[in-house]
Enzyme design. Structure first.
Site, PDB file in Angstrom:
ATOM      1  N   LYS A  11      54.937  34.466  20.000  1.00  0.00           N
ATOM      2  CA  LYS A  11      53.864  33.599  19.523  1.00  0.00           C
ATOM      3  C   LYS A  11      52.909  34.417  18.668  1.00  0.00           C
ATOM      4  O   LYS A  11      52.544  35.537  19.035  1.00  0.00           O
ATOM      5  CB  LYS A  11      53.105  32.984  20.705  1.00  0.00           C
ATOM      6  CG  LYS A  11      51.808  32.260  20.334  1.00  0.00           C
ATOM      7  CD  LYS A  11      50.590  33.153  20.409  1.00  0.00           C
ATOM      8  CE  LYS A  11      49.359  32.451  19.819  1.00  0.00           C
ATOM      9  NZ  LYS A  11      48.250  33.404  19.601  1.00  0.00           N
ATOM     10  N   THR A  25      46.599  39.040  18.227  1.00  0.00           N
ATOM     11  CA  THR A  25      46.842  37.764  18.906  1.00  0.00           C
ATOM     12  C   THR A  25      48.335  37.480  18.875  1.00  0.00           C
ATOM     13  O   THR A  25      48.816  36.641  18.146  1.00  0.00           O
ATOM     14  CB  THR A  25      46.067  36.636  18.216  1.00  0.00           C
ATOM     15  OG1 THR A  25      44.710  37.026  18.090  1.00  0.00           O
ATOM     16  CG2 THR A  25      46.110  35.357  19.039  1.00  0.00           C
ATOM     17  N   GLU A  43      49.672  32.065   9.086  1.00  0.00           N
ATOM     18  CA  GLU A  43      48.780  31.030   8.545  1.00  0.00           C
ATOM     19  C   GLU A  43      48.812  31.021   7.020  1.00  0.00           C
ATOM     20  O   GLU A  43      48.389  31.980   6.366  1.00  0.00           O
ATOM     21  CB  GLU A  43      47.355  31.264   9.044  1.00  0.00           C
ATOM     22  CG  GLU A  43      47.212  31.040  10.545  1.00  0.00           C
ATOM     23  CD  GLU A  43      45.857  31.442  11.079  1.00  0.00           C
ATOM     24  OE1 GLU A  43      45.189  32.266  10.436  1.00  0.00           O
ATOM     25  OE2 GLU A  43      45.469  30.937  12.148  1.00  0.00           O
ATOM     26  N   ASN A  56      41.179  29.077   8.056  1.00  0.00           N
ATOM     27  CA  ASN A  56      40.206  29.904   8.772  1.00  0.00           C
ATOM     28  C   ASN A  56      38.754  29.592   8.404  1.00  0.00           C
ATOM     29  O   ASN A  56      37.849  29.892   9.195  1.00  0.00           O
ATOM     30  CB  ASN A  56      40.515  31.384   8.529  1.00  0.00           C
ATOM     31  CG  ASN A  56      41.742  31.815   9.283  1.00  0.00           C
ATOM     32  OD1 ASN A  56      41.713  32.027  10.488  1.00  0.00           O
ATOM     33  ND2 ASN A  56      42.878  31.921   8.592  1.00  0.00           N
ATOM     34  N   THR A  65      34.587  27.085  16.094  1.00  0.00           N
ATOM     35  CA  THR A  65      34.671  27.592  17.478  1.00  0.00           C
ATOM     36  C   THR A  65      33.923  26.652  18.418  1.00  0.00           C
ATOM     37  O   THR A  65      33.086  25.864  18.014  1.00  0.00           O
ATOM     38  CB  THR A  65      34.051  28.992  17.554  1.00  0.00           C
ATOM     39  OG1 THR A  65      32.704  28.956  17.090  1.00  0.00           O
ATOM     40  CG2 THR A  65      34.853  29.963  16.725  1.00  0.00           C
TER      41      THR A  65
END
Length: 224
Positions: A6, A17, A95, A219, A224
């Protein structure tokens, strides 16, 4: 052997990540499993980058249930192939990415130095956007090499290729190949850049992706 990975953004392993789990039925001695995995990860997950950014969930785990006897050399080779396949899949799913970029640094003084130079190139926003735009901009590659700290560098000895086409040698552009390289960049989704440093005998490959408007949109619109 089964592998699951992932990751799409904030990928520069060394705390990225990224989560990878590899499962196998093979019998692997406890004192060998870390060595086998570390070797494979060095050539794959620790040689990729999407955007130079890191996070706190970087994990590659190899779990063996010790059911089937295997030849460890063959297992190691298969593990390395799987890790590289998964690492490239992470980049292909990055991305906004439209191109996967392979940078091979060859004839270098050490593998560590080759990796450092390769990462500088594949992490350069100017190189990444040039690939996205189909521009054979060797100057941006030379810039990325030149800004790499503490390396053995002789500009007159550097040779640069896009795919099989040479673009730079003896500090000069190979003008007759520009059209071929533009076509290569526009037609291919897997872009190979090769740099011969001619300072030694060692090689290393790193992998990345291009930088597109979609990365910025994803992005900048993210809340958030």
């Amino acid at each position: 052997m089964l592998g699951i990975a992932k990751g799409s953004g904030m990928i520069e392993p060394n705390m990225a990540t990224m989560l990878v789990y590899i499962l196998t039925d093979a019998i692997i001695p406890e004192n060998k499993i870390d060595e086998l995995l570390s070797r494979s990860v060095s050539e794959s997950f620790n040689s990729i980058s999407v955007d130079t950014d890191t996070s706190t969930s970087d994990t590659v785990a190899l779990m063996a249930n010790n059911s089937i006897a295997v030849d460890l050399a063959e297992f190691s080779e298969t593990l390395s192939e799987l890790c590289l396949e998964l690492a490239k899949s992470v980049l292909e799913d990055a991305e906004g990415a439209e191109h996967l970029i392979e940078v091979e640094i060859s004839k270098c003084v050490s593998k560590q130095e080759a990796k450092k130079i390769g990462k500088s190139i594949v992490n350069s926003p100017l190189v990444k956007t040039a690939v996205y735009g189909g521009d054979p901009n060797w100057g941006r590659i030379v810039m990325a090499i030149g800004k790499t700290s503490d390396i053995l560098l002789s500009k007159k000895d550097i040779i640069i290729y896009f795919g099989s086409h040479k673009i730079f040698e003896s500090e000069k552009e190979i003008v007759e190949n520009i059209g071929k390289i533009r076509l290569y960049l526009k037609q291919e989704k897997y872009i190979k850049i090769k740099i011969e440093m001619n300072t030694g005998e060692l090689n290393h490959k790193v992998y990345g992706c291009d930088l597109t408007e979609s990365y910025i949109e994803i992005n900048s619109y993210y809340q958030t």
